[in-house]
Design a protein around this motif. Structure first.
Motif, PDB file in Angstrom:
ATOM      1  N   GLN A  47      -6.068 -65.711 -34.866  1.00  0.00           N
ATOM      2  CA  GLN A  47      -5.924 -65.222 -33.442  1.00  0.00           C
ATOM      3  C   GLN A  47      -4.807 -64.200 -33.241  1.00  0.00           C
ATOM      4  O   GLN A  47      -3.847 -64.493 -33.890  1.00  0.00           O
ATOM      5  N   LEU A  48      -5.071 -63.161 -32.426  1.00  0.00           N
ATOM      6  CA  LEU A  48      -3.893 -62.243 -32.053  1.00  0.00           C
ATOM      7  C   LEU A  48      -2.858 -63.014 -31.310  1.00  0.00           C
ATOM      8  O   LEU A  48      -2.934 -63.809 -30.709  1.00  0.00           O
ATOM      9  N   SER A  49      -1.617 -62.278 -31.670  1.00  0.00           N
ATOM     10  CA  SER A  49      -0.487 -62.838 -30.856  1.00  0.00           C
ATOM     11  C   SER A  49      -0.513 -62.581 -29.619  1.00  0.00           C
ATOM     12  O   SER A  49      -1.298 -61.916 -28.803  1.00  0.00           O
ATOM     13  N   ASP A  50       0.323 -63.299 -28.834  1.00  0.00           N
ATOM     14  CA  ASP A  50       0.152 -63.042 -27.189  1.00  0.00           C
ATOM     15  C   ASP A  50       0.727 -61.556 -26.851  1.00  0.00           C
ATOM     16  O   ASP A  50      -0.044 -60.949 -26.077  1.00  0.00           O
ATOM     17  N   GLN A  51       1.389 -60.854 -27.760  1.00  0.00           N
ATOM     18  CA  GLN A  51       1.850 -59.764 -27.296  1.00  0.00           C
ATOM     19  C   GLN A  51       0.459 -58.686 -27.304  1.00  0.00           C
ATOM     20  O   GLN A  51       0.268 -57.868 -26.415  1.00  0.00           O
ATOM     21  N   SER A  52      -0.101 -58.772 -28.631  1.00  0.00           N
ATOM     22  CA  SER A  52      -1.388 -58.150 -28.754  1.00  0.00           C
ATOM     23  C   SER A  52      -2.364 -58.285 -27.765  1.00  0.00           C
ATOM     24  O   SER A  52      -3.061 -57.280 -27.374  1.00  0.00           O
ATOM     25  N   GLU A  53      -2.472 -59.611 -27.445  1.00  0.00           N
ATOM     26  CA  GLU A  53      -3.570 -59.988 -26.338  1.00  0.00           C
ATOM     27  C   GLU A  53      -3.095 -58.988 -25.044  1.00  0.00           C
ATOM     28  O   GLU A  53      -4.087 -58.687 -24.160  1.00  0.00           O
ATOM     29  N   ILE A  55      -1.457 -56.265 -24.552  1.00  0.00           N
ATOM     30  CA  ILE A  55      -1.746 -54.900 -24.743  1.00  0.00           C
ATOM     31  C   ILE A  55      -3.201 -54.788 -24.458  1.00  0.00           C
ATOM     32  O   ILE A  55      -3.530 -53.608 -23.939  1.00  0.00           O
ATOM     33  N   LEU A  56      -4.032 -55.199 -25.199  1.00  0.00           N
ATOM     34  CA  LEU A  56      -5.605 -55.302 -25.085  1.00  0.00           C
ATOM     35  C   LEU A  56      -5.904 -55.723 -23.726  1.00  0.00           C
ATOM     36  O   LEU A  56      -6.697 -54.845 -22.968  1.00  0.00           O
ATOM     37  N   LEU A  59      -4.892 -52.614 -22.020  1.00  0.00           N
ATOM     38  CA  LEU A  59      -6.024 -51.304 -22.196  1.00  0.00           C
ATOM     39  C   LEU A  59      -7.275 -51.310 -21.390  1.00  0.00           C
ATOM     40  O   LEU A  59      -7.995 -50.547 -21.038  1.00  0.00           O
ATOM     41  N   ASP A  60      -7.655 -52.768 -21.395  1.00  0.00           N
ATOM     42  CA  ASP A  60      -9.213 -52.904 -20.663  1.00  0.00           C
ATOM     43  C   ASP A  60      -8.735 -52.457 -19.373  1.00  0.00           C
ATOM     44  O   ASP A  60      -9.842 -52.034 -18.600  1.00  0.00           O
ATOM     45  N   GLN A  61      -7.941 -52.950 -18.615  1.00  0.00           N
ATOM     46  CA  GLN A  61      -7.598 -52.643 -17.148  1.00  0.00           C
ATOM     47  C   GLN A  61      -7.460 -50.975 -17.092  1.00  0.00           C
ATOM     48  O   GLN A  61      -7.947 -50.546 -16.034  1.00  0.00           O
ATOM     49  N   ALA A  62      -6.679 -50.563 -18.134  1.00  0.00           N
ATOM     50  CA  ALA A  62      -6.556 -48.823 -17.926  1.00  0.00           C
ATOM     51  C   ALA A  62      -7.986 -48.292 -17.921  1.00  0.00           C
ATOM     52  O   ALA A  62      -8.120 -47.379 -17.395  1.00  0.00           O
ATOM     53  N   GLU A  63      -8.873 -48.930 -18.895  1.00  0.00           N
ATOM     54  CA  GLU A  63     -10.146 -48.247 -19.003  1.00  0.00           C
ATOM     55  C   GLU A  63     -10.918 -48.381 -17.849  1.00  0.00           C
ATOM     56  O   GLU A  63     -11.337 -47.599 -17.318  1.00  0.00           O
ATOM     57  N   LYS A  64     -10.828 -49.589 -17.033  1.00  0.00           N
ATOM     58  CA  LYS A  64     -11.399 -49.805 -15.857  1.00  0.00           C
ATOM     59  C   LYS A  64     -10.954 -48.877 -14.603  1.00  0.00           C
ATOM     60  O   LYS A  64     -11.829 -48.254 -14.129  1.00  0.00           O
ATOM     61  N   VAL A  65      -9.698 -48.638 -14.745  1.00  0.00           N
ATOM     62  CA  VAL A  65      -9.038 -47.799 -13.613  1.00  0.00           C
ATOM     63  C   VAL A  65      -9.476 -46.165 -13.989  1.00  0.00           C
ATOM     64  O   VAL A  65      -9.688 -45.682 -13.229  1.00  0.00           O
ATOM     65  N   ALA A  66      -9.621 -46.013 -15.195  1.00  0.00           N
ATOM     66  CA  ALA A  66      -9.940 -44.515 -15.499  1.00  0.00           C
ATOM     67  C   ALA A  66     -11.440 -44.561 -14.948  1.00  0.00           C
ATOM     68  O   ALA A  66     -11.772 -43.410 -14.576  1.00  0.00           O
ATOM     69  N   VAL A  67     -12.099 -45.406 -15.306  1.00  0.00           N
ATOM     70  CA  VAL A  67     -13.643 -45.159 -14.960  1.00  0.00           C
ATOM     71  C   VAL A  67     -13.901 -45.271 -13.556  1.00  0.00           C
ATOM     72  O   VAL A  67     -14.346 -44.271 -13.109  1.00  0.00           O
TER      73      VAL A  67
END
Length: 355
Positions: A47-53, A55-56, A59-67
């Motif tokens: 599993q990815l580290s907490d920090q990587s999670e 960041i992802l 990024l998901d939130q930023a994608e939703k805001v951009a859309v």
């Protein structure tokens, strides 16, 4: 020989004994040798580290805001275009509605003039020429709408004080599209001088002369409106901000009312070639030039006839300009009227119109 062989065998056994012992140990050693290496920290994690999670997640939130932002911009742009289109239609409709009174008024004017025989139109001026024949005289009417003040001006004969030239020459020299003779004049010393108060380019050519007898001043202010009347002080005329103008006699209509014509101007001469200028309440200019074949009073129009004609046409201000052999009307490079002298008379002032 046997003895020698035995010695060789012993030597060989002694030489190979260490290797044989090492081989024996390798074969029969029960415990395998293990190298203590710490590779756990290099092993892949599932599993990815907490920090990587995090960041992802961001990024998901930023994608939703951009859309969402892109969708909002698209909706706003669409709404803006719709609003602009609607406002353009509203402005166009409002402009059309605003122009209706002017169009109605203009139709009322032209209905009393008949059909135009000639038109000139540009972004500076609109001119319509009419032929008038009320029965007792023949004349031409020129209706002018100035779209900018510079479309009308006055010039001196040969551009000099005391000079004179025909209106046709003044039109050609100045590049005008139309022109008429302007104020009266007095001759002296072989020169022809403008009568009384004369203004050119906002300056008094021969000073201000207080109105006396039946004289008046008529010209244009710096806003492009026809101004005129009798002035007893320079301050009164200055208050109208004159750009140019000339003087003659008499006033025919002022503020929508007929001005009594002095008896001497009614009868001397009774009929004559005439040039009159006036304006409507919307500041359109009207010029009437009556034809006559002489100046002895038997041909042309009377001042009363022209005054009545202008009054019925709805003109609010009207002034009689120099007439007789001075009367001239030029349009599109042609002499429209029939000069009573047989040819145009040189005069000191001309009102010119520019396309």
């Amino acid at each position: 020989m046997t003895m020698r062989v035995k010695k060789i065998n012993r030597l060989l056994m002694l030489a190979t004994a260490p290797f044989a012992g090492l081989l024996f140990i390798l074969i029969f050693q029960s415990n395998q040798v293990a190298v203590p290496l710490d590779i756990q920290k290099y092993a892949p994690v599932s599993q990815l580290s907490d920090q990587s999670e995090q960041i992802l997640t961001h990024l998901d939130q930023a994608e939703k805001v951009a859309v969402q932002t892109s969708s909002s911009i698209e909706r706003t742009t669409k709404l803006y275009n719709q609003t602009t289109s609607t406002m353009s239609r509203i402005v166009q409709t409002a402009s059309t509605q605003a122009n209706k009174p002017e169009q109605i008024y203009n139709k009322r004017i032209t209905s009393k003039l008949g059909a135009a025989s000639e038109k000139v139109n540009s972004n500076r001026i609109h001119i319509e020429l009419y032929r008038l024949n009320p029965g007792t005289y023949k004349a031409y009417a020129m209706k002018i709408k100035l779209k900018e003040p510079s479309a009308m001006n006055m010039t001196l004969g040969k551009d000099s004080f005391g000079g004179s030239e025909t209106t046709l020459t003044a039109v050609q020299r100045s590049g005008a599209i139309a022109g008429i003779n302007a104020g009266g004049f007095a001759d002296g010393g072989g020169k022809r001088y403008p009568l009384s108060t004369t203004v050119l380019n906002g300056k008094y050519l021969n000073g201000f002369q207080s109105t006396f007898k039946d004289l008046f001043f008529v010209g244009m202010n710096k806003s492009g409106q026809l101004i005129g009347g009798k002035f007893t002080s320079k301050a009164n005329l200055d208050a109208l901000d004159p750009s140019f103008g000339a003087s003659f006699v008499p006033v025919l209509i002022q503020n929508g009312k007929k001005v009594p014509i002095p008896a001497k101007w009614k009868a001397s001469p009774l009929r004559a070639p005439r040039t009159v200028i006036g304006k409507y309440k919307d500041d359109q200019i009207i010029v009437i030039v009556a034809d006559g074949y002489n100046e002895n009073g038997s041909s042309g129009a009377t001042l009363v006839e022209l005054q009545n004609k202008l009054y019925k046409m709805g003109v609010v201000d009207a002034y009689n300009l120099d007439g007789g052999g001075s009367t001239s009307l030029i349009l599109n490079g042609r002499v429209i009227n029939h000069p009573s002298d047989g040819s145009l008379r040189p005069v000191p002032t001309h009102f010119l119109f520019f396309k």
